[in-house]
Design a protein around this motif. Structure first.
Motif, PDB file in Angstrom:
ATOM      1  N   THR A   1       8.440  21.157  10.897  1.00  0.00           N
ATOM      2  CA  THR A   1       8.735  22.554  10.593  1.00  0.00           C
ATOM      3  C   THR A   1       9.977  23.001  11.364  1.00  0.00           C
ATOM      4  O   THR A   1      10.153  22.666  12.533  1.00  0.00           O
ATOM      5  CB  THR A   1       7.550  23.455  11.004  1.00  0.00           C
ATOM      6  N   GLY A   2      10.860  23.737  10.692  1.00  0.00           N
ATOM      7  CA  GLY A   2      12.010  24.322  11.372  1.00  0.00           C
ATOM      8  C   GLY A   2      13.203  23.416  11.542  1.00  0.00           C
ATOM      9  O   GLY A   2      14.162  23.781  12.245  1.00  0.00           O
ATOM     10  N   VAL A   3      13.192  22.241  10.914  1.00  0.00           N
ATOM     11  CA  VAL A   3      14.335  21.326  11.064  1.00  0.00           C
ATOM     12  C   VAL A   3      15.460  21.640  10.080  1.00  0.00           C
ATOM     13  O   VAL A   3      16.502  20.997  10.111  1.00  0.00           O
ATOM     14  CB  VAL A   3      13.916  19.845  10.913  1.00  0.00           C
ATOM     15  N   GLY A   4      15.251  22.617   9.202  1.00  0.00           N
ATOM     16  CA  GLY A   4      16.320  23.008   8.278  1.00  0.00           C
ATOM     17  C   GLY A   4      16.310  22.289   6.957  1.00  0.00           C
ATOM     18  O   GLY A   4      17.359  22.120   6.317  1.00  0.00           O
ATOM     19  N   LYS A   5      15.128  21.870   6.501  1.00  0.00           N
ATOM     20  CA  LYS A   5      15.041  21.157   5.219  1.00  0.00           C
ATOM     21  C   LYS A   5      15.488  22.039   4.055  1.00  0.00           C
ATOM     22  O   LYS A   5      16.218  21.592   3.169  1.00  0.00           O
ATOM     23  CB  LYS A   5      13.616  20.650   4.995  1.00  0.00           C
TER      24      LYS A   5
ATOM     25  N   ILE B   1      12.187  17.755  -5.976  1.00  0.00           N
ATOM     26  CA  ILE B   1      12.101  17.586  -4.532  1.00  0.00           C
ATOM     27  C   ILE B   1      10.633  17.430  -4.161  1.00  0.00           C
ATOM     28  O   ILE B   1       9.805  18.282  -4.490  1.00  0.00           O
ATOM     29  CB  ILE B   1      12.693  18.796  -3.785  1.00  0.00           C
ATOM     30  N   TYR B   2      10.303  16.343  -3.483  1.00  0.00           N
ATOM     31  CA  TYR B   2       8.942  16.121  -2.999  1.00  0.00           C
ATOM     32  C   TYR B   2       8.939  16.491  -1.515  1.00  0.00           C
ATOM     33  O   TYR B   2       9.503  15.779  -0.684  1.00  0.00           O
ATOM     34  CB  TYR B   2       8.533  14.669  -3.211  1.00  0.00           C
ATOM     35  N   ASP B   3       8.307  17.599  -1.200  1.00  0.00           N
ATOM     36  CA  ASP B   3       8.391  18.173   0.141  1.00  0.00           C
ATOM     37  C   ASP B   3       7.050  18.077   0.870  1.00  0.00           C
ATOM     38  O   ASP B   3       5.985  18.082   0.246  1.00  0.00           O
ATOM     39  CB  ASP B   3       8.828  19.634   0.030  1.00  0.00           C
ATOM     40  N   THR B   4       7.138  17.989   2.188  1.00  0.00           N
ATOM     41  CA  THR B   4       5.944  18.014   3.032  1.00  0.00           C
ATOM     42  C   THR B   4       6.083  19.193   3.992  1.00  0.00           C
ATOM     43  O   THR B   4       6.338  19.011   5.177  1.00  0.00           O
ATOM     44  CB  THR B   4       5.790  16.698   3.824  1.00  0.00           C
ATOM     45  N   PRO B   5       5.963  20.424   3.505  1.00  0.00           N
ATOM     46  CA  PRO B   5       6.237  21.602   4.332  1.00  0.00           C
ATOM     47  C   PRO B   5       5.241  21.780   5.472  1.00  0.00           C
ATOM     48  O   PRO B   5       4.032  21.606   5.296  1.00  0.00           O
ATOM     49  CB  PRO B   5       6.108  22.750   3.326  1.00  0.00           C
ATOM     50  N   GLY B   6       5.791  22.047   6.653  1.00  0.00           N
ATOM     51  CA  GLY B   6       4.956  22.395   7.801  1.00  0.00           C
ATOM     52  C   GLY B   6       4.181  21.256   8.415  1.00  0.00           C
ATOM     53  O   GLY B   6       3.319  21.484   9.259  1.00  0.00           O
TER      54      GLY B   6
ATOM     55  N   GLU C   1       3.255  18.455  10.912  1.00  0.00           N
ATOM     56  CA  GLU C   1       3.581  18.068  12.278  1.00  0.00           C
ATOM     57  C   GLU C   1       2.881  16.754  12.604  1.00  0.00           C
ATOM     58  O   GLU C   1       1.743  16.513  12.172  1.00  0.00           O
ATOM     59  CB  GLU C   1       3.140  19.139  13.273  1.00  0.00           C
ATOM     60  N   LEU C   2       3.552  15.926  13.352  1.00  0.00           N
ATOM     61  CA  LEU C   2       2.985  14.633  13.721  1.00  0.00           C
ATOM     62  C   LEU C   2       2.046  14.816  14.912  1.00  0.00           C
ATOM     63  O   LEU C   2       2.276  14.336  16.013  1.00  0.00           O
ATOM     64  CB  LEU C   2       4.105  13.643  14.054  1.00  0.00           C
ATOM     65  N   GLY C   3       0.958  15.559  14.665  1.00  0.00           N
ATOM     66  CA  GLY C   3       0.090  15.969  15.770  1.00  0.00           C
ATOM     67  C   GLY C   3      -1.159  15.140  15.938  1.00  0.00           C
ATOM     68  O   GLY C   3      -1.966  15.404  16.818  1.00  0.00           O
ATOM     69  N   GLY C   4      -1.386  14.152  15.112  1.00  0.00           N
ATOM     70  CA  GLY C   4      -2.603  13.368  15.272  1.00  0.00           C
ATOM     71  C   GLY C   4      -2.605  12.171  14.347  1.00  0.00           C
ATOM     72  O   GLY C   4      -1.942  12.164  13.313  1.00  0.00           O
ATOM     73  N   GLU C   5      -3.353  11.153  14.721  1.00  0.00           N
ATOM     74  CA  GLU C   5      -3.394   9.926  13.925  1.00  0.00           C
ATOM     75  C   GLU C   5      -3.958  10.171  12.539  1.00  0.00           C
ATOM     76  O   GLU C   5      -3.504   9.588  11.563  1.00  0.00           O
ATOM     77  CB  GLU C   5      -4.225   8.867  14.659  1.00  0.00           C
TER      78      GLU C   5
ATOM     79  N   THR D   1      19.013  19.893  17.453  1.00  0.00           N
ATOM     80  CA  THR D   1      18.740  20.858  18.531  1.00  0.00           C
ATOM     81  C   THR D   1      17.512  20.469  19.349  1.00  0.00           C
ATOM     82  O   THR D   1      17.305  20.996  20.443  1.00  0.00           O
ATOM     83  CB  THR D   1      18.527  22.273  17.948  1.00  0.00           C
ATOM     84  N   SER D   2      16.695  19.544  18.821  1.00  0.00           N
ATOM     85  CA  SER D   2      15.525  19.090  19.585  1.00  0.00           C
ATOM     86  C   SER D   2      15.937  18.157  20.726  1.00  0.00           C
ATOM     87  O   SER D   2      15.169  17.940  21.671  1.00  0.00           O
ATOM     88  CB  SER D   2      14.541  18.359  18.668  1.00  0.00           C
ATOM     89  N   HIS D   3      17.153  17.577  20.601  1.00  0.00           N
ATOM     90  CA  HIS D   3      17.738  16.695  21.621  1.00  0.00           C
ATOM     91  C   HIS D   3      16.951  15.401  21.840  1.00  0.00           C
ATOM     92  O   HIS D   3      17.205  14.673  22.791  1.00  0.00           O
ATOM     93  CB  HIS D   3      17.876  17.415  22.973  1.00  0.00           C
TER      94      HIS D   3
END
Length: 387
Positions: A35-39, A76-81, A83-87, A124-126
């Motif tokens: 989320t928020g990467v500017g897709k 466009i095949y999108d995966t909005p929102g 997060e890689l928060g769990g297996e 910007t995430s560096h």
């Protein structure tokens, strides 16, 4: 045979443009990233239409949403929102991606297949997190047999130093990807005195075009808006094909009275160029192009009456013997018309003239001038310029 009416020809071109556009194979691009990467910004600045703001989205798996617009050959095949928060979440997405790619391949329809994957990382995430590295490695492993190209797009790349550092960090992972492309999709104003100019979309478009199947390259040229050369290359191929077809038709000299057999090829050529540029052309614009170039007092030089002073402009032709059009003449006329129209579309694309300008007296004079210049170029029997 009756003279060809300019307005009727223009309407046939319009009908052919609609058919050409609807018959383009659909380009399918899958977009991944946090989320928020500017897709959305990336997508809307790459393509002719704002897909994420006005597109119709529908879920195709648990995590993937397909965004389309009517009569626009792009999905466009999108995966909005996500997060890689769990297996568990990662596993679900990986399975969904694999399922969607497999479904497209099994369909046997190129318009259903996934042609490229963009994985977006914000500069910007560096940093490129270990979770992202693991996810991409698993993705590449699961999809390796499908041979779907993956491009990492470094979005929001405002600072070149940060961009290069992040790019080097990702390169160290030795991922089996096509490329890492830094992009700033639109100008970024730092203050009243300094703005970072957009960059990277042109490079992304060239890399994209080089890895997608040839069957969807024409669709990509049409739907993207950042790469003029890509559009011109596709349009030039259309002109070359039409000139060769016209030459084949004229291989047996065509009597003036039967010259309208060339007109369908001109219609196909004009519609093909229009589709590649993806501009909202109206019938009046096409009529203006025809009347300013091949049109002459209600007839066309491709109709029953061949205007002698136009034919004489073609090097090596001079006076036409026997009242017939040769292969060289047919190819030269076709190529000159196509090249003139391509030049006009290029000027519209660059903002040097508007579509409305084409219909003015000044616009018609300019087209006539360009057409005559193109006719004067010495060509071979296939309509190609010669030294």
């Amino acid at each position: 045979m009756e003279d060809f009416d300019v307005n009727k020809v223009a309407q046939k071109v319009m009908d052919a443009v609609k058919k050409e556009y609807t018959e383009l194979k659909t380009l399918n691009v899958m977009i991944l990233g946090k989320t928020g990467v500017g897709k959305s910004t990336l997508i809307n600045n790459m393509f002719n239409q704002k897909m994420t703001e006005t597109g119709i989205g529908k879920p195709v798996t648990k995590e993937i949403r397909k965004i389309i617009k009517p009569d626009f050959p792009l999905a466009i095949y999108d995966t909005p929102g996500f997060e890689l928060g769990g297996e568990n979440a990662k596993s679900v997405l990986l399975n969904d991606i694999t399922e969607e790619i497999n479904r497209g391949i099994k369909s046997g329809d190129v318009s259903q297949a996934i042609h490229c994957i963009w994985y977006c990382v914000s500069t910007t995430s560096h940093r490129f997190e270990q979770a992202e590295t693991d996810f991409l490695k698993d993705l590449l492993d699961k999809t390796k047999n499908y041979e779907v190209p993956v491009i990492i797009v470094l979005t929001q790349s405002y600072a070149k130093k940060d961009t290069q550092a992040l790019k080097k960090a990702i390169e160290k992972e030795n991922l089996n990807i096509v490329s890492i492309v830094p992009v700033l999709a639109e100008d970024f104003e730092i203050n009243d005195e300094y703005t970072v100019k957009a960059y990277g979309l042109l490079q992304l478009s060239e890399i994209m075009n080089s890895v997608i199947p040839k069957t969807v390259q024409k669709a990509f040229a049409a739907v993207q808006k950042v790469n003029l050369n890509l559009k011109k290359r596709q349009a030039q191929a259309v002109v070359a094909t039409s000139a060769m077809t016209a030459a084949a038709i004229g291989s047996v000299p065509i009597p003036f009275s039967d010259a309208t057999v060339l007109v369908p090829e001109q219609i196909a050529m004009l519609s093909g160029i229009t589709a590649v540029f993806g501009l909202p052309i109206e019938k009046g614009t096409i009529s203006a192009v025809i009347s300013a170039t091949i049109g002459t007092t209600g007839t066309t030089v491709l109709g029953r009456s061949i205007v002698a002073n136009v034919i004489k402009l073609i090097p090596g032709v001079g006076s036409v013997m026997g009242g017939a059009i040769s292969a060289t003449t047919a190819a030269a006329l076709t190529a000159a018309l196509g090249e003139t129209y391509l030049l006009i579309m290029t000027r519209v694309y660059l903002g040097e003239m508007s579509l409305a300008d084409i219909k003015t007296s000044k616009g018609k004079r300019e087209m006539r001038h360009l057409f005559k210049k193109r006719l004067k170029i010495k060509r071979n029997k296939k309509g190609k310029p010669t030294d």
